[in-house]
Scaffold this active site. Sequence first.
Site, PDB file in Angstrom:
ATOM      1  N   HIS A 129       4.752   5.446  13.474  1.00  8.12           N
ATOM      2  CA  HIS A 129       5.133   6.299  12.346  1.00  8.12           C
ATOM      3  C   HIS A 129       3.984   6.771  11.457  1.00  8.12           C
ATOM      4  CE1 HIS A 129       4.818   2.350  10.399  1.00  8.12           C
ATOM      5  NE2 HIS A 129       4.508   3.033   9.330  1.00  8.12           N
TER       6      HIS A 129
ATOM      7  N   ARG B 129       1.214   8.565   9.371  1.00 12.40           N
ATOM      8  CA  ARG B 129       0.943   9.974   9.044  1.00 12.40           C
ATOM      9  C   ARG B 129      -0.345  10.480   9.684  1.00 12.40           C
ATOM     10  NH1 ARG B 129       3.536  12.387   4.203  1.00 12.40           N
ATOM     11  NH2 ARG B 129       5.183  10.941   3.623  1.00 12.40           N
TER      12      ARG B 129
ATOM     13  N   GLU C 126       0.267  -9.061  -1.290  1.00 13.83           N
ATOM     14  CA  GLU C 126      -0.450  -8.543  -0.110  1.00 13.83           C
ATOM     15  C   GLU C 126      -1.662  -7.716  -0.557  1.00 13.83           C
ATOM     16  OE1 GLU C 126       0.707  -5.534   3.056  1.00 13.83           O
ATOM     17  OE2 GLU C 126       1.569  -7.321   3.957  1.00 13.83           O
TER      18      GLU C 126
ATOM     19  N   ASP D  14       0.807  -1.239   0.000  1.00  8.08           N
ATOM     20  CA  ASP D  14       0.000   0.000   0.000  1.00  8.08           C
ATOM     21  C   ASP D  14       0.828   1.272   0.000  1.00  8.08           C
ATOM     22  OD1 ASP D  14       1.131   0.004   2.501  1.00  8.08           O
ATOM     23  OD2 ASP D  14      -0.740  -0.205   3.612  1.00  8.08           O
TER      24      ASP D  14
ATOM     25  N   HIS E 173      11.431   5.820  14.391  1.00  8.89           N
ATOM     26  CA  HIS E 173      11.376   5.960  12.919  1.00  8.89           C
ATOM     27  C   HIS E 173      12.115   7.229  12.492  1.00  8.89           C
ATOM     28  CE1 HIS E 173       9.603   6.213   8.870  1.00  8.89           C
ATOM     29  NE2 HIS E 173       9.193   4.959   9.045  1.00  8.89           N
TER      30      HIS E 173
ATOM     31  N   GLU F 115      -2.529   5.016   2.838  1.00  2.00           N
ATOM     32  CA  GLU F 115      -2.315   3.635   2.405  1.00  2.00           C
ATOM     33  C   GLU F 115      -3.589   2.902   1.999  1.00  2.00           C
ATOM     34  OE1 GLU F 115      -0.946   4.981   5.125  1.00  2.00           O
ATOM     35  OE2 GLU F 115       1.222   4.869   4.799  1.00  2.00           O
TER      36      GLU F 115
HETATM   37  C1  UD1 Z   1       5.847   4.910   4.286  1.00  5.21           C
HETATM   38  C2  UD1 Z   1       4.617   4.165   3.778  1.00  5.21           C
HETATM   39  C3  UD1 Z   1       3.952   3.431   4.922  1.00  5.21           C
HETATM   40  C4  UD1 Z   1       4.916   2.505   5.631  1.00  5.21           C
HETATM   41  C5  UD1 Z   1       6.120   3.307   6.070  1.00  5.21           C
HETATM   42  C6  UD1 Z   1       7.098   2.317   6.644  1.00  5.21           C
HETATM   43  C7  UD1 Z   1       3.520   5.438   1.996  1.00  5.21           C
HETATM   44  C8  UD1 Z   1       2.409   6.331   1.654  1.00  5.21           C
HETATM   45  N1  UD1 Z   1       3.634   5.111   3.281  1.00  5.21           N
HETATM   46  O1  UD1 Z   1       5.421   5.878   5.242  1.00  5.21           O
HETATM   47  O2  UD1 Z   1       2.879   2.642   4.417  1.00  5.21           O
HETATM   48  O3  UD1 Z   1       4.265   1.971   6.753  1.00  5.21           O
HETATM   49  O4  UD1 Z   1       6.706   3.994   4.949  1.00  5.21           O
HETATM   50  O5  UD1 Z   1       8.061   2.893   7.410  1.00  5.21           O
HETATM   51  O6  UD1 Z   1       4.271   5.031   1.143  1.00  5.21           O
HETATM   52  N2  UD1 Z   1      13.248   8.629   6.338  1.00  5.21           N
HETATM   53  C9  UD1 Z   1      14.632   8.627   6.409  1.00  5.21           C
HETATM   54  N3  UD1 Z   1      15.297   7.487   6.104  1.00  5.21           N
HETATM   55  C10 UD1 Z   1      14.665   6.340   5.765  1.00  5.21           C
HETATM   56  C11 UD1 Z   1      13.259   6.329   5.726  1.00  5.21           C
HETATM   57  C12 UD1 Z   1      12.562   7.495   5.999  1.00  5.21           C
HETATM   58  O7  UD1 Z   1      15.238   9.649   6.722  1.00  5.21           O
HETATM   59  O8  UD1 Z   1      15.330   5.334   5.509  1.00  5.21           O
HETATM   60  C13 UD1 Z   1      12.514   9.888   6.634  1.00  5.21           C
HETATM   61  C14 UD1 Z   1      12.634  10.911   5.492  1.00  5.21           C
HETATM   62  O9  UD1 Z   1      12.680  12.204   6.034  1.00  5.21           O
HETATM   63  C15 UD1 Z   1      11.314  10.680   4.742  1.00  5.21           C
HETATM   64  C16 UD1 Z   1      10.370  10.404   5.893  1.00  5.21           C
HETATM   65  O10 UD1 Z   1      11.131   9.610   6.798  1.00  5.21           O
HETATM   66  O11 UD1 Z   1      10.926  11.805   3.979  1.00  5.21           O
HETATM   67  C17 UD1 Z   1       9.094   9.719   5.558  1.00  5.21           C
HETATM   68  O12 UD1 Z   1       9.290   8.600   4.690  1.00  5.21           O
HETATM   69  P1  UD1 Z   1       8.036   8.095   3.813  1.00  5.21           P
HETATM   70  O13 UD1 Z   1       8.385   6.894   3.027  1.00  5.21           O
HETATM   71  O14 UD1 Z   1       7.482   9.255   3.046  1.00  5.21           O
HETATM   72  O15 UD1 Z   1       7.071   7.664   4.997  1.00  5.21           O
HETATM   73  P2  UD1 Z   1       5.536   7.461   5.082  1.00  5.21           P
HETATM   74  O16 UD1 Z   1       4.851   7.906   3.835  1.00  5.21           O
HETATM   75  O17 UD1 Z   1       5.063   8.037   6.344  1.00  5.21           O
HETATM   76  N1  UDP Z   2      11.278  -3.227  11.606  1.00  6.91           N
HETATM   77  C1  UDP Z   2      12.677  -3.225  11.579  1.00  6.91           C
HETATM   78  N2  UDP Z   2      13.350  -2.361  12.406  1.00  6.91           N
HETATM   79  C2  UDP Z   2      12.713  -1.496  13.239  1.00  6.91           C
HETATM   80  C3  UDP Z   2      11.293  -1.486  13.249  1.00  6.91           C
HETATM   81  C4  UDP Z   2      10.608  -2.354  12.414  1.00  6.91           C
HETATM   82  O1  UDP Z   2      13.287  -3.995  10.839  1.00  6.91           O
HETATM   83  O2  UDP Z   2      13.385  -0.750  13.962  1.00  6.91           O
HETATM   84  C5  UDP Z   2      10.561  -4.156  10.708  1.00  6.91           C
HETATM   85  C6  UDP Z   2       9.441  -4.958  11.347  1.00  6.91           C
HETATM   86  O3  UDP Z   2       9.917  -6.188  11.850  1.00  6.91           O
HETATM   87  C7  UDP Z   2       8.468  -5.142  10.184  1.00  6.91           C
HETATM   88  C8  UDP Z   2       8.672  -3.902   9.346  1.00  6.91           C
HETATM   89  O4  UDP Z   2       9.919  -3.354   9.739  1.00  6.91           O
HETATM   90  O5  UDP Z   2       8.808  -6.263   9.377  1.00  6.91           O
HETATM   91  C9  UDP Z   2       7.556  -2.934   9.566  1.00  6.91           C
HETATM   92  O6  UDP Z   2       7.886  -1.713   9.019  1.00  6.91           O
HETATM   93  P1  UDP Z   2       7.092  -0.385   9.358  1.00  6.91           P
HETATM   94  O7  UDP Z   2       6.502  -0.493  10.708  1.00  6.91           O
HETATM   95  O8  UDP Z   2       8.028   0.746   9.082  1.00  6.91           O
HETATM   96  O9  UDP Z   2       5.981  -0.344   8.222  1.00  6.91           O
HETATM   97  P2  UDP Z   2       4.510  -0.980   8.088  1.00  6.91           P
HETATM   98  O10 UDP Z   2       4.599  -2.434   8.319  1.00  6.91           O
HETATM   99  O11 UDP Z   2       3.645  -0.252   9.065  1.00  6.91           O
HETATM  100  O12 UDP Z   2       4.112  -0.632   6.688  1.00  6.91           O
END
Ligand code: UD1
Ligand code: UDP
Length: 368
Positions: free
Chosen positions: A211, A213, A116, A94, A243, A130
């Site tokens: 985490h 939104r 999924e 998603d 996060h 999502e």
């Molecule tokens: C996204 C996914 C969400 C998922 C989540 C997992 C969408 C719409 N949402 O969340 O479904 O649960 O990722 O974590 O796609 N950032 C870093 N380093 C990283 C990752 C993130 O610095 O390795 C920071 C950056 O500032 C980035 C922000 O986190 O801009 C948000 O990342 P983003 O992928 O946009 O997060 P979500 O959309 O909230």
């Molecule tokens: N996870 C990880 N390190 C962390 C937190 C979560 O590897 O510090 C793993 C967790 O085991 C799961 C996945 O990341 O498999 C979940 O990711 P997240 O919660 O970011 O996204 P979501 O599942 O909500 O889309």
Amino acid sequence: MNILICFGTRPEAIKMAPICHELTNKGMPYKLCVTGQHREMLDQVLDFFELTPDYDLDLMKPNQGLNELSARILKGVNGVLEKEKFDLVLVHGDTTTSTMTAIAAFHKGCKVGHVEAGLRTYNKQSPFPEELNRQLTGRIADYHFAPTQASKNNLIKEGVPEKSVIVTGNTVTDALNFAVAKVSHTYQNENIDRLKKLVDTNKRLILITGHRRESFGEGFKNFCKALLTIAKEPNVQLIYPVHLNPNVQEVVYKMLGDVSNINLITPQEYPSFVWLMSRASLIISDSGGIQEEAPTLNVPVLVTRDTTERQEGVDAGVSFLVGTDTTTIVTKTSEILKQLDRFKTMKNPYGDGTAAKQIVAHISEVIK
Ligand code: UD1
Ligand code: UDP
């Protein structure tokens, strides 16, 4: 058949890795494109599962907006689809990466397989964005790999042809089994060594993540307030890998940075996070993937969201939907801490660890 696998975030990488491994085991070539929607959190998963992308679009920006990110993914994936002809593009779940990739693939005349598929809350604000992402990808997909019968039922109700839906279980269980096996053998990991020093085995470990939104603002503050109260329970240690989203980092470090039994740590690599989950008495989280992993590890989860598209865990009595109300989170936590024994034998409703095998078998038999 030319297959492209495309993902961009940590959870997608964890859940698509077993499919990559299975394609390799079966001698079926594929190309891997990562959008880099996440960077550090994605790279550590690629390392652990030993995956090397053929294309890395490297798109992440700090605090990225959904529209800008969407546009960049659409354009970036289009570039990949113009370089090579693919018959099938596999996307996951998603995220912005999965929906934008599905649209790009559809525009280029490629078939789309959705891993999924079919999870629903039918509330487009929760999870935001999502829920709608997953519905949109479901409209585009030609093949739907549904993790459970309930997710298949959702798709059928929406008019998706039954023959295009296959129930496989969730690849999250395959990934978890891979991680548990790898970690329990010769695997050397400095992070796990560090955690062994941090975890107080005389206390009940409560593992936290957050985490989403839709919870930013008041919801997230209420969640942090609840953690401050929970930290006063007797004999508990809270460990919270925070996060990297700046909206999360700012509030969490400000509100919880100075409490002796709340340990704020960096997002963990998958193996060290699995190590933590397997030692936790309770997990408090808004994560999708963690709701699916916890039953395999017999750990109860409080889900700090108003809705869940993973009702199976709630029905199995392992997940509890508590929203972001401070009192509800605190009350439910105390209640669960008093009855931890009852979670020791949970049945995992999300799959038996053969999802990737079933998906790849279906691809090789049905999709020509
Ligand atoms: C996204 C996914 C969400 C998922 C989540 C997992 C969408 C719409 N949402 O969340 O479904 O649960 O990722 O974590 O796609 N950032 C870093 N380093 C990283 C990752 C993130 O610095 O390795 C920071 C950056 O500032 C980035 C922000 O986190 O801009 C948000 O990342 P983003 O992928 O946009 O997060 P979500 O959309 O909230
Ligand atoms: N996870 C990880 N390190 C962390 C937190 C979560 O590897 O510090 C793993 C967790 O085991 C799961 C996945 O990341 O498999 C979940 O990711 P997240 O919660 O970011 O996204 P979501 O599942 O909500 O889309």
